[in-house]
Design an enzyme around this catalytic site. Structure first.
Site, PDB file in Angstrom:
ATOM      1  CG  ASP A 239      -0.393  -0.006   2.527  1.00  0.00           C
ATOM      2  OD1 ASP A 239       0.840  -0.031   2.635  1.00  0.00           O
ATOM      3  OD2 ASP A 239      -1.161   0.013   3.518  1.00  0.00           O
ATOM      4  CB  SER A 240       4.586   1.700   0.009  1.00  0.00           C
ATOM      5  OG  SER A 240       4.801   0.544  -0.782  1.00  0.00           O
TER       6      SER A 240
ATOM      7  CE  LYS B 237       2.891  -5.618   3.993  1.00  0.00           C
ATOM      8  NZ  LYS B 237       2.234  -4.645   4.904  1.00  0.00           N
TER       9      LYS B 237
ATOM     10  CD  GLU C 296       0.240  -1.613   7.861  1.00  0.00           C
ATOM     11  OE1 GLU C 296      -0.164  -0.834   8.762  1.00  0.00           O
ATOM     12  OE2 GLU C 296       0.753  -1.209   6.797  1.00  0.00           O
TER      13      GLU C 296
ATOM     14  CG  ASP D 218       0.226  -4.080   2.028  1.00  0.00           C
ATOM     15  OD1 ASP D 218      -0.087  -4.740   3.043  1.00  0.00           O
ATOM     16  OD2 ASP D 218       0.976  -3.081   2.067  1.00  0.00           O
TER      17      ASP D 218
ATOM     18  CD  GLU E 103       7.620  -0.329   8.051  1.00  0.00           C
ATOM     19  OE1 GLU E 103       6.740  -1.085   7.596  1.00  0.00           O
ATOM     20  OE2 GLU E 103       7.815   0.829   7.640  1.00  0.00           O
TER      21      GLU E 103
HETATM   22  O1  KIV Z   1       3.462  -1.082   1.773  1.00  0.00           O
HETATM   23  C1  KIV Z   1       4.608  -1.521   1.779  1.00  0.00           C
HETATM   24  O2  KIV Z   1       5.372  -1.351   0.816  1.00  0.00           O
HETATM   25  C2  KIV Z   1       5.039  -2.278   2.943  1.00  0.00           C
HETATM   26  C3  KIV Z   1       6.471  -2.722   3.000  1.00  0.00           C
HETATM   27  C4  KIV Z   1       7.368  -1.582   3.099  1.00  0.00           C
HETATM   28  C5  KIV Z   1       6.709  -3.730   4.059  1.00  0.00           C
HETATM   29  O3  KIV Z   1       4.259  -2.531   3.803  1.00  0.00           O
END
Ligand code: KIV
Length: 266
Positions: free
Chosen positions: A45-46, A114, A116, A84, A183
């Site tokens: 989600d970055s 993934k 969080e 994510d 992280e």
């Molecule tokens: O969103 C992302 O890119 C991440 C990674 C940096 C672990 O969560």
């Protein structure tokens, strides 16, 4: 090489071989990263920050995440593609979490998701795993909790905070996560978590003792300079290289050097 699976992650941890992960958000980079031979590609989600230009990861939607994951999946043959789960796609209810995790598998071609969080998301992790979807957990600095954390700060610095992270990691392993991102936390704490788990830890700003490492693609390539965390190592300067190439192209158009006969039809 056949596609990386969750068994591959487990085997590499058992053999003491480092796992390599990176993010990607589109077809072109998905192909390059796959060719480079990474174990996993996270469509993080970055992308809200490095692709969409937003201030943080909170606004990105499920549909946008699915779109980018689809672009990457189309390119990738060997790495595991991990989607994510964005803010508010799993926090409200277990049912939401399973439905949205399933959308990553059915609609975007990911092989895992993934998510969080720590003990508060254990019911979600259990339910997604029960639905046969592999889950990568993510603790420490969890960017979706930026407002609670008061910014992008290193986590687990006090004994109390470290203890909670150790307990959360164990609970996530017991809930069925196949790996866990650590992280921005002290290296000694990440080493302790890594030694206490049988699933692989993937560090980002968590020191050298994690079972693997992940970084954001645009940071590695030197493409995104608005915010560069201390844990980033830049392996190329593509922002500068791209800018130079574009300036040269523009200048050649202006001066009549491009196109030459070589780029023209007779
Ligand atoms: O969103 C992302 O890119 C991440 C990674 C940096 C672990 O969560």
């Amino acid at each position: 090489m056949a596609r990386a699976t969750i068994q591959h992650f487990r085997d590499k941890k058992q053999k003491g071989q480092k796992l390599t992960l990176i993010t990607a958000y589109d077809y072109t980079f998905g192909r390059i990263v796959d060719e480079a031979g990474f174990d996993g590609i996270l469509v993080g989600d970055s992308l809200a920050m490095v692709v969409q230009g937003l201030d943080n990861t909170l606004p990105v939607t499920m549909d946008e995440m699915l779109y980018h994951t689809r672009l990457v999946s189309r390119a990738v043959e060997k790495s595991m593609v991990i989607g994510d789960m964005p803010f508010m796609s799993y926090q409200v209810s277990v049912e939401d979490a399973v439905r949205n995790a399933a959308r990553f598998i059915k609609e975007s071609g990911a092989q895992a998701v993934k998510i969080e969080g720590g003990s508060e998301i254990i019911p979600q992790v259990k339910a997604i795993v029960r639905a046969e979807i592999p889950v990568m957990a993510h603790i420490g600095l969890t960017p979706q909790a930026i407002y609670r954390m008061g910014g992008y700060k290193v986590q687990g610095r006090t004994e109390e905070a470290g203890k909670i992270l150790i307990e959360d990691a164990k609970k996530l392993e017991d809930a069925g996560a196949f790996s866990i991102v650590l992280e921005a936390m002290p290296s000694a704490l990440a080493a302790q978590i890594t030694a206490s788990l049988s699933i692989a830890t993937i560090g980002i700003g968590a020191g050298a003792d994690c079972d693997g490492q992940i970084l954001v693609l645009h940071d590695v390539l030197g493409l995104f300079e608005r915010f560069v965390p201390k844990f980033v190592k830049k392996y190329a300067g593509l922002k500068t290289e791209t800018l130079n190439a574009l300036k040269q192209y523009k200048e050649e158009v202006e001066t009549g050097i491009f196109p030459s006969t070589k780029e023209s039809f007779q």
